[in-house]
Design a protein around this motif. Structure first.
Motif, PDB file in Angstrom:
ATOM      1  N   ASP A   1      36.974  47.695  44.799  1.00 15.03           N
ATOM      2  CA  ASP A   1      36.598  48.039  43.922  1.00 15.03           C
ATOM      3  C   ASP A   1      37.157  49.428  43.417  1.00 15.03           C
ATOM      4  O   ASP A   1      38.131  49.506  42.532  1.00 15.03           O
ATOM      5  CB  ASP A   1      35.338  48.952  44.026  1.00 15.03           C
ATOM      6  N   GLU A   2      38.714  49.958  44.994  1.00 12.64           N
ATOM      7  CA  GLU A   2      39.372  50.802  44.496  1.00 12.64           C
ATOM      8  C   GLU A   2      40.039  50.093  44.582  1.00 12.64           C
ATOM      9  O   GLU A   2      41.109  50.877  43.171  1.00 12.64           O
ATOM     10  CB  GLU A   2      39.311  51.698  46.241  1.00 12.64           C
TER      11      GLU A   2
ATOM     12  N   SER B   1      36.563  47.319  34.633  1.00  7.20           N
ATOM     13  CA  SER B   1      35.360  46.133  35.506  1.00  7.20           C
ATOM     14  C   SER B   1      36.313  45.469  36.319  1.00  7.20           C
ATOM     15  O   SER B   1      37.029  44.907  36.673  1.00  7.20           O
ATOM     16  CB  SER B   1      35.646  45.104  34.491  1.00  7.20           C
ATOM     17  N   THR B   2      35.844  45.678  37.763  1.00  8.77           N
ATOM     18  CA  THR B   2      35.765  44.517  38.704  1.00  8.77           C
ATOM     19  C   THR B   2      35.004  43.617  38.758  1.00  8.77           C
ATOM     20  O   THR B   2      36.211  42.622  39.496  1.00  8.77           O
ATOM     21  CB  THR B   2      35.091  45.618  40.443  1.00  8.77           C
ATOM     22  N   SER B   3      34.758  43.223  37.979  1.00 12.45           N
ATOM     23  CA  SER B   3      35.023  41.712  37.682  1.00 12.45           C
ATOM     24  C   SER B   3      35.177  40.805  37.390  1.00 12.45           C
ATOM     25  O   SER B   3      36.779  39.695  38.025  1.00 12.45           O
ATOM     26  CB  SER B   3      33.656  40.980  37.358  1.00 12.45           C
TER      27      SER B   3
ATOM     28  N   HIS C   1      42.250  49.853  51.179  1.00 13.39           N
ATOM     29  CA  HIS C   1      41.514  49.783  49.917  1.00 13.39           C
ATOM     30  C   HIS C   1      40.275  48.995  49.777  1.00 13.39           C
ATOM     31  O   HIS C   1      40.771  47.557  50.222  1.00 13.39           O
ATOM     32  CB  HIS C   1      42.279  50.305  49.036  1.00 13.39           C
ATOM     33  N   ASN C   2      39.103  48.929  49.231  1.00 11.46           N
ATOM     34  CA  ASN C   2      38.596  48.202  49.573  1.00 11.46           C
ATOM     35  C   ASN C   2      38.311  47.382  47.828  1.00 11.46           C
ATOM     36  O   ASN C   2      39.259  47.992  47.242  1.00 11.46           O
ATOM     37  CB  ASN C   2      36.389  48.197  49.362  1.00 11.46           C
TER      38      ASN C   2
ATOM     39  N   ARG D   1      38.762  39.898  48.028  1.00 11.51           N
ATOM     40  CA  ARG D   1      38.798  39.356  49.810  1.00 11.51           C
ATOM     41  C   ARG D   1      39.011  38.533  50.351  1.00 11.51           C
ATOM     42  O   ARG D   1      39.787  39.192  51.385  1.00 11.51           O
ATOM     43  CB  ARG D   1      36.849  39.663  49.592  1.00 11.51           C
TER      44      ARG D   1
ATOM     45  N   ALA E   1      40.708  47.804  42.180  1.00 16.28           N
ATOM     46  CA  ALA E   1      40.733  47.556  41.106  1.00 16.28           C
ATOM     47  C   ALA E   1      41.212  49.267  40.503  1.00 16.28           C
ATOM     48  O   ALA E   1      41.564  48.954  38.944  1.00 16.28           O
ATOM     49  CB  ALA E   1      39.050  47.027  40.463  1.00 16.28           C
ATOM     50  N   HIS E   2      40.821  49.733  40.195  1.00 17.43           N
ATOM     51  CA  HIS E   2      40.843  51.190  39.982  1.00 17.43           C
ATOM     52  C   HIS E   2      41.821  50.683  39.803  1.00 17.43           C
ATOM     53  O   HIS E   2      43.144  52.177  38.983  1.00 17.43           O
ATOM     54  CB  HIS E   2      39.211  52.532  40.481  1.00 17.43           C
TER      55      HIS E   2
ATOM     56  N   TYR F   1      42.564  48.446  36.173  1.00 14.04           N
ATOM     57  CA  TYR F   1      40.854  47.830  35.858  1.00 14.04           C
ATOM     58  C   TYR F   1      40.047  48.181  35.663  1.00 14.04           C
ATOM     59  O   TYR F   1      39.396  49.420  37.067  1.00 14.04           O
ATOM     60  CB  TYR F   1      40.582  46.421  36.192  1.00 14.04           C
TER      61      TYR F   1
END
Length: 330
Positions: A281-282, A291-293, A278-279, A308, A284-285, A289
């Motif tokens: 963004d994924e 918002s990724t930030s 999972h990266n 990261r 966070a979702h 979340y």
């Protein structure tokens, strides 16, 4: 068997004893309890459910039977007689007594004097805390955890230091809010992974009532980590008011449901990142979340590293080792 059995023989349904194995920890702990007991008898503490006792002379028996919970009794000086049903046991310090709240237990202080008073800590643990820790343990329980009490049961080598850390974290407000709940979880964890009593402590989680609002809320959180969840929604699911749920979480975990949910989401994110696949963004979702930030900011505040960097530091690591033990389950 005589009316006063040996400490090492005391192992009953809902009641058990452990010997305290480390004189160094015991000496320090006695000093901590003395400092907490300015009055003879029961002394309140900053932590709900924790009471410190000091008696300078023997005391009459008293019955203990409260709402369903795990009660841990750390006797660090003096001696007591404990009875359940028609069976009676004598136990001298140092020892740890723990039992389920719905078990009728009669305790009597039998060894206490002004120069060496009876010193004891009583710690009532909300069953939701035990249930939360039990859920985080591996499903395959080692054989040692299901074994019967040994001839001379003893506490885990780190239990004493965990108790000391817990007591010292109660002094400052910030430590009490952040560190004390983690140290409390460690104490329960050490008891759950001690050979002679793992089954008994785990029974609290198994016997936990389905109507418990904290348990219902935590279960709902786990099932909806990817969804937006409000405190009002949690309270409705738990069938209590929002204020009652906040108070219940404070007693169980030392924090509110919103912060508990955030920690649960961040720890789940750490597991996903450490396992790979999972990266950012994924991830966070997956943990709710939008918002990724915002996710990156919360994650760095919680773990001290960006998602990261955390993933790079734990490439392919098992989820159970990626997150500090004291934070798992929040």
């Amino acid at each position: 068997m005589s009316s006063a059995a040996r400490l090492s023989q005391a192992a009953l349904p809902g009641l058990n004893f452990l010997a305290w194995p480390h004189p160094g920890d015991l000496t320090t702990l006695r000093g901590e309890v003395r400092a907490m007991t300015s009055e003879v008898g029961a002394n309140t503490t900053p932590w709900p459910g924790l009471t410190a006792y000091r008696f300078s002379s023997p005391q009459r028996p008293r019955w203990r039977c409260q709402a369903h919970c795990l009660t841990i009794c750390f006797v660090v000086q003096g001696g007591q007689r404990v009875a359940t049903g028609e069976r009676e046991y004598a136990a001298a310090a140092p020892h740890v007594l723990f039992f389920l709240g719905e078990t009728g237990v009669r305790t009597e202080v039998v060894r206490a004097e002004p120069a060496r008073p009876y010193l004891c800590l009583d710690l009532a643990v909300d069953p939701a805390v035990v249930s939360s820790i039990s859920a985080d343990l591996p499903p395959a329980v080692p054989a040692s955890l299901t074994a019967q009490a040994t001839a001379e049961p003893s506490a885990d080598a780190t239990l004493g230091s965990a108790v000391l850390r817990f007591l010292r974290s109660l002094i400052e407000d910030g430590d009490r809010r952040v560190l004390a709940p983690m140290y409390l979880r460690e104490i329960v964890y050490r008891l759950m992974t001690t050979a002679s009593n793992g089954d008994l402590v785990r029974a609290v989680a198994r016997a936990e009532r389905s109507s418990d609002p904290v348990s219902r809320a935590v279960a709902y959180m786990r099932s909806n980590l990817a969804e937006p969840v409000t405190v009002i929604e949690l309270a409705q699911h738990a069938m209590v008011s929002a204020s009652a749920l906040n108070a219940a979480f404070g007693r169980a975990f030392g924090t509110g449901p919103h912060r508990y949910l955030k920690r649960m989401r961040l720890n789940r994110a750490a597991h996903l990142l450490a396992a790979g696949g999972h990266n950012v963004d994924e991830t966070a979702h997956h943990v709710g979340y939008a918002s990724t930030s915002h996710f990156i900011k919360d994650f760095k505040r919680h773990f001290g590293a960006t998602p990261r960097k955390f993933a790079n530091a734990h490439p392919g690591a098992a989820a159970s080792t990626a997150v500090p033990v004291c934070m798992t389950g929040f």
